[in-house]
Enzyme design. Structure first.
Site, PDB file in Angstrom:
ATOM      1  N   LYS A 114       0.817  -1.216   0.000  1.00 50.45           N
ATOM      2  CA  LYS A 114       0.000   0.000   0.000  1.00 50.45           C
ATOM      3  C   LYS A 114       0.850   1.264   0.000  1.00 50.45           C
ATOM      4  O   LYS A 114       0.481   2.260  -0.632  1.00 50.45           O
ATOM      5  CB  LYS A 114      -0.943  -0.008   1.207  1.00 50.45           C
ATOM      6  CG  LYS A 114      -2.078  -1.010   1.088  1.00 50.45           C
ATOM      7  CD  LYS A 114      -3.073  -0.864   2.220  1.00 50.45           C
ATOM      8  CE  LYS A 114      -4.266  -1.800   2.023  1.00 50.45           C
ATOM      9  NZ  LYS A 114      -5.286  -1.631   3.090  1.00 50.45           N
ATOM     10  N   LYS A 201      -7.798  -8.728 -10.122  1.00 49.92           N
ATOM     11  CA  LYS A 201      -8.898  -8.873  -9.190  1.00 49.92           C
ATOM     12  C   LYS A 201      -9.966  -7.815  -9.439  1.00 49.92           C
ATOM     13  O   LYS A 201      -9.651  -6.679  -9.789  1.00 49.92           O
ATOM     14  CB  LYS A 201      -8.370  -8.743  -7.752  1.00 49.92           C
ATOM     15  CG  LYS A 201      -9.361  -9.087  -6.658  1.00 49.92           C
ATOM     16  CD  LYS A 201      -8.675  -9.011  -5.302  1.00 49.92           C
ATOM     17  CE  LYS A 201      -9.641  -9.331  -4.168  1.00 49.92           C
ATOM     18  NZ  LYS A 201      -8.968  -9.238  -2.843  1.00 49.92           N
ATOM     19  N   LYS A 204     -12.895  -1.630  -7.634  1.00 46.70           N
ATOM     20  CA  LYS A 204     -13.388  -0.324  -8.066  1.00 46.70           C
ATOM     21  C   LYS A 204     -12.246   0.610  -8.443  1.00 46.70           C
ATOM     22  O   LYS A 204     -12.404   1.474  -9.303  1.00 46.70           O
ATOM     23  CB  LYS A 204     -14.230   0.311  -6.962  1.00 46.70           C
ATOM     24  CG  LYS A 204     -15.571  -0.365  -6.743  1.00 46.70           C
ATOM     25  CD  LYS A 204     -16.550   0.529  -6.016  1.00 46.70           C
ATOM     26  CE  LYS A 204     -16.059   0.869  -4.630  1.00 46.70           C
ATOM     27  NZ  LYS A 204     -17.026   1.712  -3.903  1.00 46.70           N
TER      28      LYS A 204
END
Length: 338
Positions: A114, A201, A204
């Site tokens: 991240k 995957k 959004k």
């Protein structure tokens, strides 16, 4: 949290607002199913949503939208809490920080992934301390309710192990087995891929064409599924990622009869991808139509839902308060008696 004879399951989700098929089949459907066999505590963790860059104006609305969606697909309101309505999570996180090594947090794979993503996408390259520390808050989320099981996927095993390590250190420090070391609950939860790019995957963040909303218009769902990437050329012995993904969605949506029949046709080398897409679209639309009806009913009286969730959060908070009171006694802190 009413049946003391059942084991406790804890699971949480960040408030991203809309729910797509990947969210539903990968986690939320499992939440619904577990409610019949376990004492379930489910959190919408808005503190966690602050660890990455976010829109302040959307955080609260996304939280309520996700709660509405969760209840619409079958999560019981009495099992739900909002993390920011239970401040004891943050208090226990601080205490647990004192039982967690800095090196352990730096080795967390998700922190590395991240933070790298944040550096690539954000111009200021800012990485918050919250992003580094959020596995400790996850530990507090789990242990504050003394959860026996945590539904986890492979990407969360490292965080669960950290929770067990922190619980073990705490127990050693206070000289008793106060916290149960939580175990992973491994259930069959399919990993749904993007129908536009089955090598990635469903998400959004990848853009509208890469996810199918559970509450989208039926025509749009049909269009997205019928335009799904399958493969080109002859059917080979190895099923392509796109075809495999469609079969997975078909099975997950509950139409096992069509799944098995079309799988036999595939093995015979006679499958027409158009037939598979039609079956998948029909199955998903049938499933989601029921959800949309329920969501419309809930949305017609938003005050009632908000009242229910505030009440359930307050009820669930009592358990968190009890744990904090006991923990503070054990570690030598002053205490306020509730």
């Amino acid at each position: 949290m009413s049946d003391t004879n059942k084991k406790t399951v804890l699971s949480c989700i960040q408030p991203t607002g809309d729910m797509h098929l990947g969210n539903y089949f990968g986690a939320v459907k499992n939440w619904v199913d577990l409610q019949s066999d376990y004492d379930c505590v489910y959190g919408v963790v808005d503190y966690h949503a602050m660890t990455m860059p976010y829109d302040v104006k959307k955080l609260r609305s996304n939280t309520w939208e996700l709660i509405t969606n969760l209840v619409a697909v079958g999560v019981k309101p009495e099992n739900l809490f909002v993390q920011s309505l239970v401040p004891e999570h943050a208090e226990l996180c601080w205490i647990f920080n004192c039982f967690c090594g800095i090196g352990e947090l730096g080795r967390m794979t998700q922190f590395k992934d991240k933070s790298k993503k944040n550096e690539e996408e954000q111009s200021n390259k800012f990485i918050s301390a919250g992003l580094l520390d959020y596995p400790v808050l996850q530990t507090a989320d789990i242990l504050i309710y003394k959860a026996d099981y945590v539904p986890v996927g492979k990407d969360q095993e490292q965080h669960l192990e950290l929770s067990r390590n922190i619980a073990g250190r705490f127990n050693h420090q206070v000289g008793q087995e106060y916290f149960v070391l939580p175990e992973g609950l491994y259930t069959e939860t399919p990993k749904i891929m993007s129908t536009a790019d089955p090598m990635r995957k469903m998400s959004k963040s990848a853009g509208e064409k890469h996810y199918i909303s559970v509450f989208s218009d039926s025509k749009r769902i049909e269009k997205q599924i019928k335009s799904a990437v399958t493969d080109t050329g002859e059917v080979s012995e190895k099923m392509s990622a796109g075809v495999q993904n469609l079969f997975m969605i078909l099975k997950a949506s509950g139409d096992t009869i069509s799944h098995d029949q079309l799988m036999d046709t595939y093995r015979d080398g006679n499958l027409r991808y158009g037939d598979l897409k039609v079956a998948v679209a029909e199955s998903v639309v049938k499933m989601t139509d029921d959800f949309k009806v329920r969501r419309a009913e809930i949305s017609a009286d938003k005050k009632q839902l908000k009242s229910q969730i505030k009440a359930s959060s307050a009820d669930i908070r009592r358990k968190a308060q009890e744990t904090i009171r006991e923990v503070k006694d054990l570690v030598g802190l002053l205490n306020v008696r509730f």
